[in-house]
Design an enzyme around this catalytic site. Structure first.
Site, PDB file in Angstrom:
ATOM      1  N   HIS A 158      84.817  75.439  25.853  1.00 12.54           N
ATOM      2  CA  HIS A 158      86.203  74.984  25.788  1.00 12.54           C
ATOM      3  C   HIS A 158      86.477  74.021  26.946  1.00 12.54           C
ATOM      4  CE1 HIS A 158      86.227  78.325  28.650  1.00 12.54           C
ATOM      5  NE2 HIS A 158      87.173  77.623  29.257  1.00 12.54           N
ATOM      6  N   HIS A 214      86.612  68.350  32.049  1.00 13.21           N
ATOM      7  CA  HIS A 214      85.199  68.532  31.735  1.00 13.21           C
ATOM      8  C   HIS A 214      85.038  69.850  30.979  1.00 13.21           C
ATOM      9  CE1 HIS A 214      85.803  70.787  35.443  1.00 13.21           C
ATOM     10  NE2 HIS A 214      84.794  71.563  35.049  1.00 13.21           N
TER      11      HIS A 214
END
Length: 187
Positions: free
Chosen positions: A40, A125
């Site tokens: 995620h 990120h």
């Protein structure tokens, strides 16, 4: 409960994450790898928070972003955070995106009202591993891990609880907030 706010990714990103982890493992990297189903994009790590606080902040955050336009971001490369020339975190990079930044800023403003604190700089990120050990010439061994850019559609965010176990973390969605559909509580 240990809590974070995240944007879920699609199966293409999960597949690239898994293939990247497989390559890195074969090349001698040892890490706490993120399992395919747990991949995620974290927006905020809130830490230990009471259920009451989560219920309140979920309601406020969802109200704040109601009507936020759907958008997409692009996952484009493998990268890492290093300290003293040693890799610490390996990630899939998210291309700079004005809509993602705006969503982050809106949510940050709301979270600050509720006395949460977090890192000042948002560096989007997708973590795939927290490095424990690595081979010599580790940088060169990451450079040829490439993939075609992947577009991820975003029309919601989720609030997760995270339970740390010796076998790895278990993430459980507590809330999901759709920009156009409101708040959904998960049991």
């Amino acid at each position: 409960m240990r809590t974070f706010i995240a944007i879920d990714v699609n199966d293409s990103v999960r597949e690239v994450a898994q293939k990247s982890v497989d390559k890195l493992m074969k090349r001698g990297f040892r890490a706490n790898w993120v399992s395919r189903e747990n991949v995620h994009l974290t927006l905020f790590f809130l830490g230990e928070v009471s259920r009451k606080q989560i219920d309140e902040v979920a309601e406020h955050l969802c109200h704040r972003v109601r009507g936020f336009p759907s958008f997409s971001f692009t996952v484009e490369k493998l990268g890492y955070f290093a300290k003293a020339n040693q890799p610490r975190v390996i990630w899939l990079g998210v291309k700079s995106n004005q809509n993602l930044q705006k969503l982050y800023e809106e949510m940050k403003a709301e979270l600050l009202k509720h006395n949460f604190s977090f890192e000042e700089r948002f560096s989007p990120h997708i973590t795939i591993g927290r490095v424990k050990d690595f081979p010599n010439a580790w940088q060169a061994l990451t450079e040829d891990i490439t993939f075609e850019p992947i577009v991820v559609a975003v029309d919601r965010f989720s609030i997760y609880s995270s339970q740390l176990l010796p076998t790895g973390p278990i993430y459980k969605r507590v809330y999901e907030c759709r920009f156009e559909g409101g708040l959904v509580k998960h049991e």
